[in-house]
Write a protein that holds these residues in place. Structure first.
Motif, PDB file in Angstrom:
ATOM      1  N   SER A 197       0.843  13.821  25.755  1.00  0.00           N
ATOM      2  CA  SER A 197       0.585  15.174  25.248  1.00  0.00           C
ATOM      3  C   SER A 197       0.812  15.301  23.737  1.00  0.00           C
ATOM      4  N   LEU A 198       0.703  14.194  23.010  1.00  0.00           N
ATOM      5  CA  LEU A 198       0.858  14.258  21.553  1.00  0.00           C
ATOM      6  C   LEU A 198      -0.202  15.182  20.944  1.00  0.00           C
ATOM      7  N   PRO A 199       0.166  16.009  19.976  1.00  0.00           N
ATOM      8  CA  PRO A 199      -0.796  16.950  19.383  1.00  0.00           C
ATOM      9  C   PRO A 199      -1.851  16.224  18.550  1.00  0.00           C
ATOM     10  N   ASN A 200      -2.957  16.913  18.297  1.00  0.00           N
ATOM     11  CA  ASN A 200      -4.048  16.313  17.531  1.00  0.00           C
ATOM     12  C   ASN A 200      -3.619  15.926  16.116  1.00  0.00           C
ATOM     13  N   TRP A 201      -2.712  16.702  15.525  1.00  0.00           N
ATOM     14  CA  TRP A 201      -2.297  16.407  14.153  1.00  0.00           C
ATOM     15  C   TRP A 201      -1.545  15.088  14.041  1.00  0.00           C
ATOM     16  N   PHE A 202      -1.034  14.577  15.159  1.00  0.00           N
ATOM     17  CA  PHE A 202      -0.292  13.313  15.152  1.00  0.00           C
ATOM     18  C   PHE A 202      -1.122  12.172  14.553  1.00  0.00           C
ATOM     19  N   ASP A 203      -2.441  12.222  14.740  1.00  0.00           N
ATOM     20  CA  ASP A 203      -3.306  11.138  14.268  1.00  0.00           C
ATOM     21  C   ASP A 203      -3.398  11.072  12.746  1.00  0.00           C
ATOM     22  N   SER A 204      -2.969  12.121  12.054  1.00  0.00           N
ATOM     23  CA  SER A 204      -2.992  12.122  10.595  1.00  0.00           C
ATOM     24  C   SER A 204      -1.750  11.480   9.987  1.00  0.00           C
ATOM     25  N   ALA A 205      -0.753  11.184  10.813  1.00  0.00           N
ATOM     26  CA  ALA A 205       0.503  10.627  10.306  1.00  0.00           C
ATOM     27  C   ALA A 205       0.309   9.187   9.855  1.00  0.00           C
ATOM     28  N   SER A 206       0.899   8.840   8.725  1.00  0.00           N
ATOM     29  CA  SER A 206       0.861   7.444   8.286  1.00  0.00           C
ATOM     30  C   SER A 206       1.916   6.627   9.014  1.00  0.00           C
ATOM     31  N   GLU A 207       2.985   7.289   9.450  1.00  0.00           N
ATOM     32  CA  GLU A 207       4.053   6.633  10.201  1.00  0.00           C
ATOM     33  C   GLU A 207       4.304   7.453  11.467  1.00  0.00           C
ATOM     34  N   GLY A 208       3.562   7.125  12.512  1.00  0.00           N
ATOM     35  CA  GLY A 208       3.598   7.925  13.731  1.00  0.00           C
ATOM     36  C   GLY A 208       4.923   7.879  14.466  1.00  0.00           C
ATOM     37  N   ASP A 209       5.706   6.798  14.282  1.00  0.00           N
ATOM     38  CA  ASP A 209       6.980   6.682  14.992  1.00  0.00           C
ATOM     39  C   ASP A 209       7.881   7.881  14.722  1.00  0.00           C
ATOM     40  N   THR A 210       7.893   8.344  13.477  1.00  0.00           N
ATOM     41  CA  THR A 210       8.731   9.485  13.116  1.00  0.00           C
ATOM     42  C   THR A 210       8.448  10.665  14.018  1.00  0.00           C
ATOM     43  N   PHE A 211       7.186  10.930  14.276  1.00  0.00           N
ATOM     44  CA  PHE A 211       6.813  12.160  14.963  1.00  0.00           C
ATOM     45  C   PHE A 211       6.944  12.051  16.480  1.00  0.00           C
ATOM     46  N   PHE A 212       6.647  10.902  17.073  1.00  0.00           N
ATOM     47  CA  PHE A 212       6.832  10.866  18.525  1.00  0.00           C
ATOM     48  C   PHE A 212       8.324  10.840  18.873  1.00  0.00           C
ATOM     49  N   GLN A 213       9.159  10.322  17.964  1.00  0.00           N
ATOM     50  CA  GLN A 213      10.604  10.396  18.178  1.00  0.00           C
ATOM     51  C   GLN A 213      11.084  11.848  18.134  1.00  0.00           C
ATOM     52  N   ILE A 214      10.569  12.596  17.162  1.00  0.00           N
ATOM     53  CA  ILE A 214      10.956  14.000  17.041  1.00  0.00           C
ATOM     54  C   ILE A 214      10.428  14.806  18.225  1.00  0.00           C
ATOM     55  N   LEU A 215       9.160  14.616  18.572  1.00  0.00           N
ATOM     56  CA  LEU A 215       8.565  15.372  19.670  1.00  0.00           C
ATOM     57  C   LEU A 215       9.225  15.047  21.001  1.00  0.00           C
ATOM     58  N   GLY A 216       9.744  13.836  21.132  1.00  0.00           N
ATOM     59  CA  GLY A 216      10.458  13.479  22.356  1.00  0.00           C
ATOM     60  C   GLY A 216      11.876  14.001  22.396  1.00  0.00           C
ATOM     61  N   ASP A 263       4.237  19.674   7.985  1.00  0.00           N
ATOM     62  CA  ASP A 263       3.903  21.101   7.970  1.00  0.00           C
ATOM     63  C   ASP A 263       3.498  21.580   9.365  1.00  0.00           C
ATOM     64  N   CYS A 264       2.706  20.774  10.065  1.00  0.00           N
ATOM     65  CA  CYS A 264       2.287  21.135  11.429  1.00  0.00           C
ATOM     66  C   CYS A 264       3.484  21.184  12.376  1.00  0.00           C
ATOM     67  N   LEU A 265       4.380  20.222  12.220  1.00  0.00           N
ATOM     68  CA  LEU A 265       5.593  20.206  13.042  1.00  0.00           C
ATOM     69  C   LEU A 265       6.432  21.455  12.785  1.00  0.00           C
ATOM     70  N   ASP A 266       6.588  21.809  11.527  1.00  0.00           N
ATOM     71  CA  ASP A 266       7.340  23.012  11.146  1.00  0.00           C
ATOM     72  C   ASP A 266       6.748  24.239  11.824  1.00  0.00           C
ATOM     73  N   ARG A 267       5.429  24.332  11.784  1.00  0.00           N
ATOM     74  CA  ARG A 267       4.736  25.463  12.413  1.00  0.00           C
ATOM     75  C   ARG A 267       4.955  25.471  13.932  1.00  0.00           C
ATOM     76  N   ASP A 268       4.789  24.304  14.564  1.00  0.00           N
ATOM     77  CA  ASP A 268       4.923  24.233  16.019  1.00  0.00           C
ATOM     78  C   ASP A 268       6.336  24.542  16.488  1.00  0.00           C
ATOM     79  N   LEU A 269       7.326  24.263  15.643  1.00  0.00           N
ATOM     80  CA  LEU A 269       8.722  24.594  15.972  1.00  0.00           C
ATOM     81  C   LEU A 269       9.087  26.003  15.529  1.00  0.00           C
ATOM     82  N   GLN A 270       8.061  26.759  15.105  1.00  0.00           N
ATOM     83  CA  GLN A 270       8.212  28.163  14.692  1.00  0.00           C
ATOM     84  C   GLN A 270       9.238  28.310  13.562  1.00  0.00           C
TER      85      GLN A 270
END
Length: 358
Positions: A197-216, A263-270
């Protein structure tokens, strides 16, 4: 650290411990690899020595290696046809911008996914059993990690990511502030629903590990205190080395992608953790400033370290040092080259004395 690299058990011996049929994998071991012929055999052996009641599959993705990686994987695929799933790309998917994590969601079938790059390896034969049990015990948590041994060349230098001497829950705020280095990839087990269920914006990350760790980690991350894997530092195919060799334009593109995702993460976390995300932005700009420093682009280095300082001051001793010496990049390079740069020892008093005498 246990010795795991004796002869691996055969397929029947591995599956004899499982409490379910082998075609119902509870755990998927995801191993992306590229030109890892010097390491991949040790990596696979670490997988095969796992002792668990849960059926597991080993999913290896060879991203168009041009060395002997393919030959080594095929040898083990032949010996373990019911456990090893082998995917080989004809063209390098990472260079096309396709994240290994996205591919994991395509090929892994388990309830849990354990990560290990093809140049790292596991040192405990109970690693995935302990992590799966922890994720079952903490039903509301989605990710589990542990410390790792850091290896430079062929030598173990220290244990990294050692946050506590007992089992604990790390908060999302902590995970964000620490950044992508909070979890050695070889230490991570995550519920597959997060990867699916990773968001579409995840594909723009240069270092995806950071974001799937945070989202998890939105409900916190389970920390187990036992070092159970090896993290190899600065191998030729590592992300950090690739960024060090990247052009100015490529670095700029990757930084924009990373900051867009923040920025997208900030928005999604309100915006509830806006301060933590701002701190991570400052650390990200500092990281990229160092890449420009190494490529002798002093102007870009000064600009980014200044931006980092403007976003959030004193996020680390490293940032303070780089900002203080931003007009003397030649001095920083001399210190680095002489192996005299000790981020944890130098303080502002030392730096004032250094500047006064120059």
């Amino acid at each position: 650290m246990s010795e795991m690299f004796r002869s691996a058990p055969n397929e029947n011996q591995i599956m004899s411990h499982w409490d379910q049929p082998c075609d119902c994998a509870v755990i998927s071991i995801w191993c992306p690899t590229y030109n890892h012929d010097n390491y991949i055999e040790k990596t696979i052996c670490g997988f095969l020595h796992q002792k668990t009641q849960y059926p597991f599959e080993i999913v290896i993705h060879n991203d168009a290696s041009n060395d002997d990686t393919d030959k080594i994987i095929k040898k083990y695929k032949k010996l373990y046809p019911n456990i090893i799933k082998y995917i080989k790309s004809r063209e390098n998917q990472f260079q096309k911008g396709i994240k290994p994590t996205r591919l994991a969601s395509k090929y892994c079938s388990g309830e849990y996914i354990a990560f290990c790059d093809g140049d790292d390896y596991w040192t405990s034969d109970l690693k995935i059993q302990l992590q799966a049990a922890a994720l079952k015990r903490y039903e509301t948590k989605d990710i589990c990690l542990h410390p790792a041994f850091l290896m430079r060349g062929n030598s173990l230098s220290k244990i990294r990511n050692n946050y506590s001497n007992h089992e604990t829950i790390l908060t999302l705020d902590f995970i964000i502030r620490y950044g992508g280095g909070v979890m050695p990839t070889s230490s991570i087990m995550i519920k597959s629903k997060i990867i699916y269920s990773l968001p579409n914006w995840f594909d723009s990350a240069s270092e995806g590990d950071t974001f799937f760790q945070i989202l998890g980690s939105t409900n916190g991350a389970i920390y187990l205190p036992w070092p159970m894997s090896i993290y190899r530092c600065n191998t030729t195919s590592s992300m950090s080395n690739a960024l060090k060799r990247a052009s100015k334009e490529k670095l700029s593109q990757k930084l924009k992608g990373q900051e867009f995702c923040l920025d997208c993460l900030d928005r999604d976390l309100q915006y509830q953790l806006h301060d933590a995300i701002t701190e991570l932005k400052a650390k990200t700009r500092m990281q990229y400033a160092q890449f420009y420093l190494e490529s002798l682009d002093n102007k870009s280095f000064r600009g980014l370290i200044g931006d980092s300082w403007s976003l959030k001051k004193s996020v680390s001793k490293r940032q303070r040092l780089l900002h203080f010496l931003r007009h003397m990049p030649w001095m920083i390079r001399i210190l680095i080259k002489g192996n005299a740069l000790r981020w944890k020892i130098l303080n502002l008093k030392d730096l004032c004395h250094l500047k006064k005498n120059n």
